[in-house]
Motif scaffolding. Structure first.
Motif, short mmCIF file in Angstrom:
data_model
loop_
_atom_site.label_atom_id
_atom_site.label_comp_id
_atom_site.label_asym_id
_atom_site.label_seq_id
_atom_site.Cartn_x
_atom_site.Cartn_y
_atom_site.Cartn_z
N ALA A 1 0.66 -1.04 -0.07
CA ALA A 1 0.23 0.38 -0.09
C ALA A 1 0.44 1.54 0.19
O ALA A 1 1.97 1.63 0.60
CB ALA A 1 -1.35 -0.29 1.15
N ILE A 2 0.38 2.10 -1.05
CA ILE A 2 1.45 3.65 -0.56
C ILE A 2 0.46 4.91 -0.11
O ILE A 2 -0.76 4.96 -0.65
CB ILE A 2 1.29 3.67 -2.20
N ALA A 3 0.72 5.82 0.90
CA ALA A 3 0.02 7.24 1.29
C ALA A 3 0.60 8.32 1.67
O ALA A 3 1.32 7.63 2.82
CB ALA A 3 -0.79 6.47 2.14
N MET A 4 0.98 9.03 0.50
CA MET A 4 1.49 9.71 0.79
C MET A 4 1.49 10.81 0.07
O MET A 4 0.99 9.93 -1.37
CB MET A 4 3.66 9.28 0.75
N ARG A 5 2.56 12.40 -0.21
CA ARG A 5 1.67 13.56 -0.60
C ARG A 5 2.57 12.66 -1.89
O ARG A 5 3.95 11.84 -2.43
CB ARG A 5 1.97 14.50 -0.02
N SER B 1 8.80 11.99 -5.31
CA SER B 1 9.69 10.82 -5.47
C SER B 1 9.69 9.28 -5.03
O SER B 1 9.66 8.88 -5.69
CB SER B 1 10.86 11.59 -6.21
N ASP B 2 9.41 9.71 -3.61
CA ASP B 2 9.20 8.30 -3.09
C ASP B 2 8.24 7.44 -3.27
O ASP B 2 7.84 6.14 -3.91
CB ASP B 2 10.01 9.04 -1.51
N TRP B 3 6.79 8.18 -3.86
CA TRP B 3 6.02 7.58 -4.14
C TRP B 3 6.50 6.57 -5.28
O TRP B 3 5.75 6.24 -5.45
CB TRP B 3 4.30 8.58 -4.50
N ILE B 4 6.75 7.85 -6.48
CA ILE B 4 6.98 6.86 -8.32
C ILE B 4 8.18 5.88 -7.84
O ILE B 4 7.88 4.41 -8.49
CB ILE B 4 7.27 7.92 -9.04
N ILE B 5 9.09 5.83 -7.05
CA ILE B 5 9.86 5.05 -6.86
C ILE B 5 9.20 3.14 -6.12
O ILE B 5 10.31 2.32 -6.76
CB ILE B 5 11.38 5.50 -5.83
N THR B 6 9.15 3.71 -5.17
CA THR B 6 7.79 2.95 -4.00
C THR B 6 7.41 2.20 -5.80
O THR B 6 7.01 0.86 -5.12
CB THR B 6 7.25 2.80 -3.10
N LEU C 1 -2.88 1.88 -4.25
CA LEU C 1 -2.99 3.30 -4.14
C LEU C 1 -3.75 3.90 -2.77
O LEU C 1 -5.32 3.71 -3.22
CB LEU C 1 -3.12 4.13 -5.46
N ILE C 2 -3.24 4.24 -1.95
CA ILE C 2 -4.32 4.90 -0.66
C ILE C 2 -5.09 6.28 -0.64
O ILE C 2 -3.63 6.79 -1.48
CB ILE C 2 -3.89 4.57 0.29
N ASN C 3 -5.50 6.88 -1.13
CA ASN C 3 -6.25 8.14 -0.96
C ASN C 3 -5.81 9.14 0.61
O ASN C 3 -5.30 8.86 1.29
CB ASN C 3 -7.24 8.47 -0.89
N SER C 4 -4.35 9.56 0.22
CA SER C 4 -3.31 10.36 1.14
C SER C 4 -4.47 11.35 1.56
O SER C 4 -4.12 12.23 2.24
CB SER C 4 -2.38 11.02 0.76
N TRP C 5 -5.86 12.15 0.97
CA TRP C 5 -5.82 13.31 1.24
C TRP C 5 -7.58 12.59 1.90
O TRP C 5 -8.19 13.03 3.36
CB TRP C 5 -6.11 14.01 0.28
N GLY C 6 -7.41 11.26 2.25
CA GLY C 6 -8.39 11.30 3.34
C GLY C 6 -7.97 10.63 4.84
O GLY C 6 -7.37 11.30 5.65
N SER C 7 -9.11 10.75 5.27
CA SER C 7 -9.36 10.02 6.54
C SER C 7 -8.62 9.45 7.51
O SER C 7 -8.53 8.39 7.23
CB SER C 7 -10.57 10.43 7.00
N ALA C 8 -8.70 9.13 8.65
CA ALA C 8 -7.66 8.45 9.36
C ALA C 8 -8.63 6.88 8.80
O ALA C 8 -8.38 5.89 9.17
CB ALA C 8 -7.61 8.71 10.94
N GLU C 9 -10.61 7.49 9.60
CA GLU C 9 -11.37 6.46 9.21
C GLU C 9 -11.05 5.51 8.13
O GLU C 9 -11.49 4.34 8.29
CB GLU C 9 -12.23 7.01 9.37
N GLU C 10 -11.07 6.94 6.54
CA GLU C 10 -11.04 5.79 5.72
C GLU C 10 -9.19 4.92 5.26
O GLU C 10 -9.29 3.82 4.68
CB GLU C 10 -10.80 6.96 4.32
N LEU C 11 -8.01 5.56 5.89
CA LEU C 11 -6.92 5.12 5.06
C LEU C 11 -6.97 3.44 6.61
O LEU C 11 -6.51 2.27 5.91
CB LEU C 11 -6.00 5.58 6.30
#
Length: 736
Positions: free
Chosen positions: A68-72, A75-80, A93-103
C-alpha cells in the motif's frame, strides 16, 4: 472475456512491468524533478532496482503481495510504485487526502504486506499498523521518523535506507500475466467506505495505448506541436494525485514509456506552479478543469513566463463553458483536449484533442474504440442518439469488480455485464459524448429533474465567477430547491442580485437557484481536485449566513423601495409602493388567515408547518399585511375560501390613493373555478427594486396549504400573472 468479444489494441504492452521497461531505453535523459532533486531515467531505475532488491530479499515481498502507498506526490511515491511492480506485488493506491477512518479501513480491507507512507499518513494508520503488525516503508517528505518514536511496536524502515541497502544486489523480476491483478485503486470515499477497484495488467496496457492513439490523432489532424519558449524536451507538470488514474497514467506511466520529463509539486499552489513552469519549461499540463482555471485566472499570471506550455488537457469533471476561451486568451494555444473516464475504466472512455476538440469544445469527446457505450433510461432500455440517460460501459479496460466486495460488484454491473456509471449523458448525431450530470446530483424540484452542471455552466459565463457549485437542498413544499455557492474572480464583487439576473437571462425561472451565496474563500475540492459539491452541500444551511461572516458576501436588503408585481407587455411587474417597508419572513399556520392583519398585529405566529417559512410578508403597508405570488402560464394556485383577493386589493388602493397602483386587478387569463378540497402548492416570485436601484427576486410562495377549503385559481394566459393576497380583516375570513 466471460463469453463477450472485446476489441483490443494488438500492439499494446501486455503488462505494467512491460510499460516500465520502456523507460529504461531513455538512458541519461531527464525524467523526474521533485523539490531540489533530479533524476535521469538511468538514475531513477537504479533507485527502483535497489529498492526492489530490498523488498524481495530483506522484507520478504512475494508475487501477489500487496504494497500500500499512502503519501503526497513525491519521488518516493513513484520509486516505491515502480519497485513494487518489479517484484510482482500489487500496488494499493490509497487516497492520501482521506481521513484516519478511511485510511484505516483501506489497510484492513486490502491487508497489505507493507505500507509505504509519509509521516502524516503513518500517524493516521498507527492503530491498524500496530494491530496487524504491518511494517512501514517510510518517506521523510513530510518529516523524519523521529516523529514516530512515541509509537510502540512499529516496524519502520526509511525508503532512503532501503534504497541504499539494495544497491548492487540482484533480484528476480516476477513474471506477470495479462489477466493478473496489477493494481488496487481505492475510491475517495466521499460516500461510505472506500472501494478497492481492481485493475488487470491488460487494462493498464490498453489504457496507455489509447492515450498514445489520442496523441497521434492530434498530430495527424493538427500537425506536430513545436516546442516553445526555449523548451528542449517535453515536460509534464503533475498537478493531480498519483493515487488516481489520471495522475498515475498521465503523470507517470505515459511519460515514462515515451521518454518525457515529469515535474512533481508537493501540493497544488498556483504561484508555485507558475514558478516551476517558467523554470522547468513545462510544455504539457494534464489536469482537472478547476486547477487549470485557478492557474489561468491568477492575478499574477502575467508576472511569469508560461509561454512554454503548448498543450493542456482538462478532464475528470465537466468543462466550464468559459474554459476553452480562457485557454486561448491566456496561453495562445489551440491544441487542447478534454475527456471523460472513471476509476473503474482506468480513466478511459471518451477523449478528443486539437481540431477535433474545436468542433465540440463543450463535449467530453469521442468514445474510444476499445470500449462499448450505451445510454439507457430508468428501465435500462437503450436510448437512441440525442436522448439523455445513464451511461453504461463495457470493454477490456473496465474493472472486473471491487476487492472482496461481491455485493458492490453485483450492484455496479447489469446482468449482461455493463458497468453502471451513474453519470448522465447523451451521444449527439456526430458521435460526440456529452456529460450532463450525475444521477445522484440531479435535483428534483416540484417533479422537475434539474442537472446542476447546466446551471453551473451558465454561471461560469459571468465574468465575475471563478468557481461555482450548484446542488439541491430539502424544501417542504417543492421537495428540493436549488442552491448555488460562488467564489468570485479576484477583483470582482458580483452580488446575489447581479448573478440572479444573469441566470434569469439564460435559464427558465424554475432553474434559477433560490439560494445564492458568495464566499471569499475557494470552494473545497476532493482528492481528484474536483469541486467537492457534496461537502459544500453538507455544510450549506438555508438560514441566512450573517453578513459579517467570511463565508458569505450575500447582500440582504434592509428595505424595499418599490414592490413590483403584475405584468406588462414584457412579462415584468408593475405594482408600485413608493414607501419604505421592511420585508420579513415568518412561519405561519392557517390560523393566520382568521386574524386581523394590521400594523399592530403580532409579527410572529404559531408555527405548525402548515405554511412554510419561505413565505414573505410586507407589514405596515397602509396598516395591512399581505403576501404576493406569481402564477406562471398554465399553473394553478389557491387560497382559503372567503378571502377575496381582488376586493382586498381594491380596498388597499382606496385606502392608499396615489401610493398603491396596479395595472390590472383581474389579470388576463385569470379565472376561478369550483371550490375544492385538495392540497395546493403556492409558488412564485416577485421583483423588488431596492433603494440603490438594484433589482432582486423575492420568492413569496412555495407555500403548502395542507388543510381547508379553497378556491382554485388558474392562469390560462400566456404571460405570468400576479396575485397579491391581502388580509384585510377577520370579517373576510371564513373560519374552518
Amino acid at each position: 472475456m466471460a463469453g463477450v468479444t472485446q476489441r483490443v489494441f494488438t500492439n499494446a504492452a501486455p503488462t505494467l512491468l512491460d510499460i516500465l521497461q520502456f523507460g529504461r531505453g531513455h538512458g541519461g535523459a531527464d525524467f523526474l524533478v521533485f523539490a531540489d532533486r533530479r533524476w535521469t531515467f538511468d538514475q531513477f531505475f537504479a533507485d527502483v532496482d535497489a529498492l526492489a532488491a530490498t523488498l524481495q530479499h530483506d522484507m520478504g515481498v512475494q508475487p501477489g503481495d500487496r504494497i500500500a502507498i499512502a503519501m503526497r506526490n513525491c519521488s518516493d511515491w513513484i520509486i516505491t510504485f515502480a519497485a513494487s511492480v518489479h517484484v510482482g506485488a500489487v500496488a494499493v493506491l490509497i487516497n492520501s487526502w482521506g481521513s484516519a477512518e478511511e485510511l484505516q479501513f483501506t489497510l484492513r480491507d486490502s491487508d497489505p504486506a507493507i505500507l509505504a507512507a509519509d509521516l502524516p499518513r503513518t500517524r493516521l494508520g498507527v492503530d491498524v499498523l500496530s494491530e496487524r503488525g504491518i511494517p512501514v516503508l517510510f518517506s521523510d517528505v513530510d518529516g523524519d521518523e523521529t516523529g514516530l518514536e512515541s509509537v510502540p511496536h512499529l516496524d519502520v524502515r526509511t525508503i532512503r535506507d532501503a534504497v541504499a541497502a539494495g544497491r548492487g544486489r540482484d533480484y528476480v523480476k516476477a513474471p506477470q500475466a495479462t489477466h493478473d491483478t496489477a493494481l488496487l485503486l481505492y475510491t475517495s470515499g466521499s460516500t461510505g467506505h472506500p472501494k478497492g477497484v481492481l485493475y488487470r495488467h491488460i487494462a493498464v496496457g490498453q489504457s496507455l495505448m489509447h492515450m498514445m492513439l489520442v496523441g497521434f490523432l492530434g498530430v495527424e489532424f493538427g500537425g506536430p506541436v513545436e516546442l516553445r519558449a526555449e523548451a528542449s524536451v517535453e515536460a509534464h507538470l503533475v498537478t493531480v494525485p498519483l493515487f488516481h488514474a489520471t495522475g498515475l497514467f498521465g503523470g507517470f506511466l505515459l511519460p515514462c514509456a515515451v521518454g518525457h520529463k515529469i515535474v512533481l509539486l508537493r501540493k497544488w499552489d498556483a504561484e508555485t506552479a507558475m514558478q516551476v513552469i517558467e523554470a522547468e519549461k513545462i510544455t504539457m499540463m494534464s489536469t482537472v478543469p478547476a486547477i487549470l482555471k485557478d492557474l489561468l485566472t491568477h492575478p499574477r499570471l502575467a508576472d511569469h513566463d508560461v509561454s512554454s506550455i503548448a498543450r493542456v488537457a482538462a478532464a475528470g469533471a465537466a468543462t466550464p463553458a468559459d474554459l476553452p476561451d480562457l485557454i486561448s486568451d491566456k496561453l495562445g494555444i489551440a491544441n487542447r483536449s478534454s475527456g471523460y473516464g472513471m476509476t473503474e475504466t482506468t480513466s478511459v472512455c471518451a477523449t478528443m484533442s486539437g481540431p477535433v476538440f474545436d468542433l465540440k469544445p463543450t463535449a467530453a469527446g469521442i468514445v474510444s474504440p476499445i470500449i462499448d457505450l450505451r445510454v439507457v433510461d430508468v428501465e435500462e432500455e437503450v436510448l437512441p442518439p440525442g436522448h439523455e440517460g445513464e451511461i453504461q460501459l463495457r470493454g477490456v479496460i473496465v474493472t472486473p469488480g471491487y476487492w472482496h466486495r461481491d455485493d458492490l460488484t453485483h450492484d455496479a454491473f447489469t446482468s449482461d455485464g455493463w458497468l453502471r456509471t451513474g453519470d448522465l449523458g447523451r451521444i449527439d448525431d456526430d458521435g460526440f459524448l456529452h456529460i450532463t450530470g450525475r444521477i445522484k446530483e440531479i435535483v428534483i424540484r416540484g417533479g422537475e429533474n434539474i442537472a446542476p452542471v447546466e446551471i453551473e455552466n451558465v454561471a461560469y459565463r459571468h465574468t465575475g465567477v471563478k468557481e461555482v457549485a450548484v446542488f439541491g437542498v430539502p424544501d417542504d413544499a417543492m421537495g428540493e430547491e436549488l442552491a448555488m455557492v460562488c467564489h468570485p474572480q479576484p477583483g470582482f464583487a458580483p452580488t446575489e442580485d447581479e448573478l440572479r439576473r444573469h441566470m434569469r437571462n439564460a435559464l427558465p425561472g424554475f432553474k434559477v437557484p433560490k439560494y445564492i451565496r458568495l464566499t471569499d474563500t475557494p470552494l473545497p475540492r476532493n482528492a481528484s481536485e474536483k469541486i467537492h459539491r457534496l461537502a459544500i452541500r453538507n455544510n450549506f444551511t438555508v438560514d441566512p449566513i450573517p453578513s459579517d461572516s467570511p463565508a458569505s458576501a450575500t447582500r440582504r436588503p434592509e428595505s424595499v423601495r418599490r414592490v413590483v408585481t403584475g405584468h406588462d407587455t414584457q412579462g415584468k411587474a408593475v405594482f408600485v409602493e413608493d414607501r419604505l417597508v421592511e420585508p420579513i419572513s415568518v412561519a405561519m399556520t392557517s390560523t393566520v388567515y382568521h386574524q386581523l392583519w394590521r400594523a399592530d398585529a403580532p409579527s410572529t405566529f404559531p408555527d405548525s408547518g402548515a405554511i412554510g417559512p419561505s413565505t414573505t410578508f410586507f407589514p405596515q403597508l397602509g396598516g395591512y399585511r399581505f403576501f404576493l405570488l406569481t402564477l406562471p402560464p398554465g399553473e394553478g394556485h389557491g387560497n382559503l375560501d372567503g378571502v377575496d383577493i381582488d376586493a382586498g386589493l381594491r380596498e388597499l388602493q382606496d385606502k392608499l390613493p396615489g401610493v398603491l397602483e396596479t395595472n390590472d386587478f383581474d389579470s388576463p387569463g385569470m379565472h376561478t373555478t369550483e371550490t375544492v378540497d385538495m392540497e395546493i402548492v403556492l409558488s412564485g416570485e416577485i421583483v423588488l427594486e431596492l433603494d440603490d436601484g438594484i433589482e432582486t427576486t423575492l420568492r413569496a410562495g412555495d407555500v403548502n396549504i395542507q388543510n381547508g377549503t379553497r378556491h382554485r385559481w388558474h392562469n390560462r394566459g400566456t404571460q405570468p400573472a400576479v396575485v397579491a393576497v391581502a388580509m384585510v380583516g377577520a370579517s373576510r375570513a371564513k373560519p374552518s
